[in-house]
Design an enzyme around this catalytic site. Sequence first.
Site, PDB file in Angstrom:
ATOM      1  N   THR A 213      44.799  14.859  24.845  1.00  0.00           N
ATOM      2  CA  THR A 213      45.115  14.698  26.268  1.00  0.00           C
ATOM      3  C   THR A 213      46.233  15.623  26.740  1.00  0.00           C
ATOM      4  O   THR A 213      46.466  15.751  27.930  1.00  0.00           O
ATOM      5  CB  THR A 213      45.510  13.242  26.584  1.00  0.00           C
ATOM      6  OG1 THR A 213      46.572  12.849  25.728  1.00  0.00           O
ATOM      7  CG2 THR A 213      44.329  12.315  26.381  1.00  0.00           C
TER       8      THR A 213
ATOM      9  N   LYS B  63      50.698   1.309  17.728  1.00  0.00           N
ATOM     10  CA  LYS B  63      50.246   2.575  17.150  1.00  0.00           C
ATOM     11  C   LYS B  63      51.387   3.218  16.372  1.00  0.00           C
ATOM     12  O   LYS B  63      52.506   3.341  16.877  1.00  0.00           O
ATOM     13  CB  LYS B  63      49.778   3.541  18.239  1.00  0.00           C
ATOM     14  CG  LYS B  63      49.304   4.892  17.689  1.00  0.00           C
ATOM     15  CD  LYS B  63      48.768   5.796  18.803  1.00  0.00           C
ATOM     16  CE  LYS B  63      49.851   6.557  19.532  1.00  0.00           C
ATOM     17  NZ  LYS B  63      50.404   7.682  18.723  1.00  0.00           N
TER      18      LYS B  63
ATOM     19  N   ARG C  71      56.218   6.176  25.826  1.00  0.00           N
ATOM     20  CA  ARG C  71      57.524   6.336  26.449  1.00  0.00           C
ATOM     21  C   ARG C  71      57.838   5.366  27.586  1.00  0.00           C
ATOM     22  O   ARG C  71      58.976   4.863  27.664  1.00  0.00           O
ATOM     23  CB  ARG C  71      57.693   7.790  26.922  1.00  0.00           C
ATOM     24  CG  ARG C  71      58.129   8.716  25.798  1.00  0.00           C
ATOM     25  CD  ARG C  71      57.924  10.177  26.138  1.00  0.00           C
ATOM     26  NE  ARG C  71      56.507  10.536  26.083  1.00  0.00           N
ATOM     27  CZ  ARG C  71      56.062  11.774  26.059  1.00  0.00           C
ATOM     28  NH1 ARG C  71      56.887  12.784  26.109  1.00  0.00           N
ATOM     29  NH2 ARG C  71      54.772  12.018  25.987  1.00  0.00           N
TER      30      ARG C  71
ATOM     31  N   ASP D 135      40.166  17.618   7.142  1.00  0.00           N
ATOM     32  CA  ASP D 135      40.140  18.296   5.849  1.00  0.00           C
ATOM     33  C   ASP D 135      38.690  18.375   5.406  1.00  0.00           C
ATOM     34  O   ASP D 135      37.778  18.003   6.156  1.00  0.00           O
ATOM     35  CB  ASP D 135      40.991  17.518   4.821  1.00  0.00           C
ATOM     36  CG  ASP D 135      41.649  18.442   3.797  1.00  0.00           C
ATOM     37  OD1 ASP D 135      40.931  19.291   3.238  1.00  0.00           O
ATOM     38  OD2 ASP D 135      42.862  18.316   3.571  1.00  0.00           O
TER      39      ASP D 135
END
Length: 231
Positions: A116, A33, A209, A66
Amino acid sequence: MSDDRLIVALDVPNVVQGLDLVQRIGEAASFYKIGLGMLTGGGLALANELKGELGKRVFLDMKLFDIGATIEAAVRGIARYDLDFLTVHGDPQVVRAAAEGKAGTGLKILAVTVLTSLDRADLDANLIKAGDIHDITLERAARALEAGADGVIASPQEAAMIRALPQAKGKLIVTPGVRPAGAAAGDQKRIATPHQAIADGADHIVVGRPIWQAADPAAAARAVIAELPRR
């Protein structure tokens, strides 16, 4: 052996550090990602390299929002990169425009329901209607899927409820906020373990992480995969 149910979040500042991390992880992960944090640090260039030269799958996490014409144009441009997943906000008009923009390509549009990192107090501050955060997430997911999303981004705590929706049949559920057993929660408030998230109906989990901060990111990725239910 990698397992593409694991998506590793490359939450590092630039393309040099991102590529270094991917090389350190090696064959332990096949899906990455790239988010807004790296956009100005060469994120699209890294996405191209991961997809075209290294054969990885790529999830571009832009959370676009948008007017419809702008969303459609932006998604049409991104779709030319032959990436796998792209996030937009789950508002139905945004999702419909994104679906138009990616028409005829293999890009999957994932709708963001409720981040989240948010809880009910955050929703109050954002003037979001009263109600249980899980119910609101479920309603947003249903509306986004009806509007043409290929899947949703949702907390693992809502994955089972979303999977049970009639609108979710054949659709993707991707869950951030996943922490391996014993890992720190960080700024995520609605979390689950990798095993629980997949068992509850998620197709992919996003882990950042606990992998990129590890002394041995490849070993950390393998450890997450080892927690996943058997296919």
